[in-house]
Design an enzyme around this catalytic site. Structure first.
Site, PDB file in Angstrom:
ATOM      1  N   ASP A  57       0.820  -1.208   0.000  1.00 40.54           N
ATOM      2  CA  ASP A  57       0.000   0.000   0.000  1.00 40.54           C
ATOM      3  C   ASP A  57       0.857   1.263   0.000  1.00 40.54           C
ATOM      4  O   ASP A  57       1.876   1.341   0.690  1.00 40.54           O
ATOM      5  CB  ASP A  57      -0.908   0.007   1.236  1.00 40.54           C
ATOM      6  CG  ASP A  57      -1.716   1.278   1.352  1.00 40.54           C
ATOM      7  OD1 ASP A  57      -2.646   1.459   0.547  1.00 40.54           O
ATOM      8  OD2 ASP A  57      -1.406   2.104   2.230  1.00 40.54           O
ATOM      9  N   GLU A  65       1.125  -0.353  -5.170  1.00 40.82           N
ATOM     10  CA  GLU A  65       0.225   0.786  -5.354  1.00 40.82           C
ATOM     11  C   GLU A  65       1.074   2.052  -5.400  1.00 40.82           C
ATOM     12  O   GLU A  65       1.576   2.516  -4.388  1.00 40.82           O
ATOM     13  CB  GLU A  65      -0.792   0.880  -4.210  1.00 40.82           C
ATOM     14  CG  GLU A  65      -1.796   2.004  -4.431  1.00 40.82           C
ATOM     15  CD  GLU A  65      -2.539   2.417  -3.176  1.00 40.82           C
ATOM     16  OE1 GLU A  65      -3.729   2.761  -3.275  1.00 40.82           O
ATOM     17  OE2 GLU A  65      -1.926   2.407  -2.094  1.00 40.82           O
TER      18      GLU A  65
END
EC number: 2.4.1.18
Length: 861
Positions: free
Chosen positions: A429, A484
């Site tokens: 993330d 990401e």
């Protein structure tokens, strides 16, 4: 055919620097040919370097003859004024294979050499003092609570602490008899012998780490390596306590099923366990496994991505403010329950990825890692000191990736999730925050390479990510690791051995922004097919992408899902099948199907959908908070909407299932062949090919086209494989499926350009046509080419391998007769199985020589 390339004059926000093609025209169609895997990119920005590698601080490892493999080794950072050692000449240009793929990166060779050297040096230091990287990443066997030789041994790295003790239920929270000792590396430890052959600290009892500040103040903290943490459910906002988790063998969950094979292309179902119940409450691991996993499998996804698994004290953070990195979220159950979930997924053939948050940590002090920061410098903390250690937008702490113990902690965390819980990979993330010292704050990335390779690059973090990907794929070669990143850093998805960072996939994050912009700000008549197609294809084709139209980000309160943007309040009253659909609902369902399928088919090499969006779940996600009176009403999934036979949600769910089934059958996501042959802004039609399939999208709100001809690469016969306007998907059934379409040669003489008559292309509809393979004079073609049938097949389906098999030859020798589909129907197996059995005989005895002879001789004029 001449191919021209251009750079978008206005790059899409957050998009990847790409090979953006310009259409080259032909007599009968326009065809876009994208670069192959080994094509190079285009030059972005200035060729001059605007950075100085000597400004990057380096780490030094304190050496001591008494260092042992089992001991903790602490890295000591130099101050920011330190200088970097000169680059060694043995780091050669040819070692940076990434530059061979994209020569326009050549001006940044020094940067790549520098970070590669830093990576190699860091890895060598670890191996010198700790053994192989895989052993270094087993810190959980030493730190935290572990069983060793009839004792419980507890170790904690806290170099700035003055005195330490372990407390908990087992000693009445009085640690005076359980004081800890500190070694020269700042590691505190204690051995607690068993009493009467039983551990002094009982399983599932609460524990904490108590230490004294330099100013004499004592504080209680949850151990950094704790494997389970809970809060008193009977108290509002109760603080978390660490829990000693060591169940007896009879209570441990033992995995029964092996990991499934890695899919050729991941079709990912992004899910949140806690909000997966249809009731307004927190769901459990076991309920998710029993109730939700079968739904995911039924819709033909092959991968589950679990959010919010690492413990986070604030439920509303969606799991992204992690407090306890080795602990499973106790809201949904205990560690054994999570193992049950993962094993159940594996039994269904589903891979399971976990959201891993190593880009930052919760700012919480009493229950988080931040509680170990008592004002010390970066050398003695998990985080950077001062302003560099805080993310001002996220209100969270930022790791110091150059610190030895931080590397041990984070790398061990990855191995822990892989080995203890049998996860199949990770989604990293928010790594944009890691890649740059500015963390991407107030940055609008334009694609200029200077934005990626400068003094703004956090090389320490890049090296950590390289080590992490190297470790993951060493431990589990079939792992799937996704990044990401909104910046589009080149090389993120290339192997570490080439000078890349090593991720398998990157998220195509610009795509949902484009759809939201169109749905909010443009009328249907104003949609640009060229602009939308460019957004979907604007990526680096040597790095695989996961495409998605929407994820959890578009579902949270303050935003709207695509279904809600399309239908809004009519989702409350207009979804009944017992009445005619209103124009708003009819348009909404049609575009919902088209947008998701268009994104899947053209946007990347994998696909992602967030839980519930497959059937157009209404409203938004709002976690319980003070502002909504701590309500769970908007923090659940109303599965009954998709299950109801009299509601139109079932149509979107059925189409989602059909989309995934199509890729399961044809593997078009894994195909390297991607040709866009038409982007017609006037007619609102896009035509492209993926693998051997032809996709036709008509986004026009009103126009239905009769006898519309579209281009295709392969001649022969085509038939409809998927129709979004079919009755079973809530459409109007305007296209017949019982008619085969034959190509007809058109265009410049000598150039094999073909078209097939598309007959009717209804408005707000997408059609997919499959090529009906025919078995021709393949033997004759092979004899003339002087190659075997297997070589021909390999060169044809995985082009270009053999240059002898030219496009003209393929066209000439594939004017075919007997359909492969008919053969497969007779044999009752798939086309892929048939090809394998036919060309690599004998594999299936059902494919007899007599049958093959009859198929080969049954030539139709």
């Amino acid at each position: 055919m001449e191919i021209n390339f251009k750079v978008l004059s206005k790059p899409i926000r957050g998009s990847f620097p790409s090979f953006s093609p310009k259409v080259s025209s032909g007599a009968s169609r326009n065809k876009i040919c994208f670069p192959s895997q080994h094509s190079t990119g285009l030059k972005f920005g200035s060729q001059e370097r605007s950075w100085d590698i000597s400004s990057t601080p380096k780490s030094r490892v304190r050496k001591d003859e008494r260092m042992k493999h089992s001991s903790a080794i602490s890295a000591v950072l130099t101050d920011d004024n330190s200088t970097m050692a000169p680059l060694e000449e043995d780091v050669k240009t040819e070692n940076i294979g990434l530059l061979n793929l994209d020569p326009t990166l050549e001006p940044y060779l020094d940067h790549f050499r520098h970070r590669m050297k830093r990576y190699v040096d860091q890895k060598m230091l670890i191996e010198k003092y700790e053994g192989p990287l895989e052993e270094f990443a087993q810190g959980y066997l030493k730190f935290g609570f572990n069983r060793e030789d009839g004792c419980i041994v507890y170790r904690e790295w806290a170099p700035a602490a003055q005195e330490d003790e372990v407390i908990g239920d087992f000693n009445g929270w009085n640690g005076s008899n359980h004081m800890m000792e500190k070694d020269q590396f700042g590691v505190w430890s204690i051995r607690i012998p068993d009493v009467d052959s039983k551990p002094v600290i009982p399983h599932n009892s609460r524990v904490k780490f108590r230490f004294k500040h330099g100013n004499g103040v004592w504080v209680d903290r949850i151990p950094a390596w704790i494997k389970y943490a809970t809060a008193d459910a009977t108290k509002f906002a109760a603080p978390y306590d660490g829990v000693y988790w060591d169940p007896p063998p009879s209570e441990r969950y033992h995995f029964k099923y092996p990991r499934p094979p890695k899919p050729r292309a991941p079709r990912i179902y992004e899910a949140h366990v806690g909000m997966s119940s249809s009731e307004p409450r927190v769901n459990s691991y076991r309920e998710f496994a029993d109730d939700v996993l079968p739904r995911i499998k039924a819709n033909n996804y092959n991968t589950v991505q679990l959010m919010a698994i690492m413990e986070h004290s604030y439920y509303g953070s969606f799991g992204y403010h992690v407090t306890n990195f080795f602990a499973v979220s106790s809201r949904y159950g205990n560690p054994e329950d999570l193992k049950y979930l993962i094993d159940k997924a594996h039994s269904l053939g589903l891979q399971v990825l976990v959201d891993v948050v190593h880009s930052h940590a919760s700012n919480n002090v009493t229950d988080g890692l931040n509680g170990f920061d008592i004002g010390q410098g970066s050398q003695e903390s998990y985080f950077h000191a001062g302003e560099r250690g805080y993310h001002k937008l996220w209100d969270s702490r930022l790791f110091n990736y150059a610190n030895w113990e931080v590397l041990r902690f984070l790398l061990s965390n990855l191995r822990w999730w892989l080995e203890e819980y049998n996860f199949d990979g990770f989604r990293f993330d928010g790594i944009t925050s890691m890649l740059y010292v500015h963390h991407g704050i107030n940055m609008g990335f334009t694609g200029n390479y200077n934005e990626y390779f400068s003094e703004a690059t956090d090389v320490d973090a890049v090296v950590y990510l390289m080590l992490a990907n190297n470790l993951i794929h060493k431990i589990f070669p079939d792992a799937t690791v996704i990044a990401e990143d909104v910046s589009g850093m080149p090389g993120l998805g290339r192997p570490v051995s080439e000078g890349g960072i090593g991720f398998d996939y990157r998220l195509a994050m610009a795509i949902p922004d484009k759809w939201i912009d169109y749905l909010k700000n443009k009328n249907d008549e104003d949609w640009s097919m060229k602009e939308v197609t460019s957004s979907l294809t604007n990526r680096r084709y040597t790095e695989k992408c996961i495409a998605y139209a929407e994820s959890h980000d578009q579902s949270i309160v303050g935003d709207k899902t695509i279904a809600f943007l399309l239908m809004d309040k009519e989702m409350y009253s207009g979804m009944s099948c017992l009445t005619d659909a209103s124009p708003v609902v009819d348009r909404g369902i049609a575009l919902h199907k088209m947008i998701h399928f268009f994104t899947m088919a053209l946007g990347g090499e994998g696909y992602l959908n967030f839980m519930g969006n497959e059937f157009g779940h209404p409203e938004w996600i709002d976690f319980p908070r003070e502002g909504n009176n701590w309500s769970y009403d908007k923090c659940r999934r109303q599965w009954n909407l998709a299950d109801s036979e009299h509601l139109r949600y079932k149509f979107m769910n059925a189409f989602d299932r059909a989309m995934n089934s199509l890729d399961e059958k044809f593997s078009f996501l894994a195909s390297g062949k991607q040709i866009v042959s038409s982007m017609d802004d006037d007619n609102k039609v896009v035509v492209f090919e993926r693998g051997d399939l032809v996709f036709v999208f008509n986004f026009h709100p009103k126009n239905t086209y009769e006898g519309y001809k579209v281009g295709c690469d392969l001649p022969g016969k085509y038939r409809v494989a998927l129709d979004s306007d079919a009755w079973e998907f809530g459409g109007h059934g305007r296209t017949g499926h019982d008619v085969d379409h034959f190509t007809s040669p058109e265009g410049i003489p000598g150039v094999p350009e073909t078209n097939f008559n598309g007959r009717q292309i209804p408005s707000k509809c997408c059609l997919l046509r499959e090529h009906v393979w025919l078995i021709t004079e393949l033997m004759n073609a092979c004899q003339k080419l002087k190659i075997t049938r297997q070589t021909f097949v390999v060169s044809y389906y995985q082009q270009p391998i053999s240059r002898r098999v030219t496009r003209n030859l393929k066209i000439r020798y594939l004017q075919i007769s007997v359909t492969l589909t008919n053969a497969c129907q007779k044999l009752k197996f798939t086309r892929q199985t048939f090809l394998v059995s036919y060309y690599q005989q004998p594999i299936l005895r059902r494919v007899t020589r007599k049958l093959k002879d009859s198929l080969s001789t049954n030539i139709s004029t």
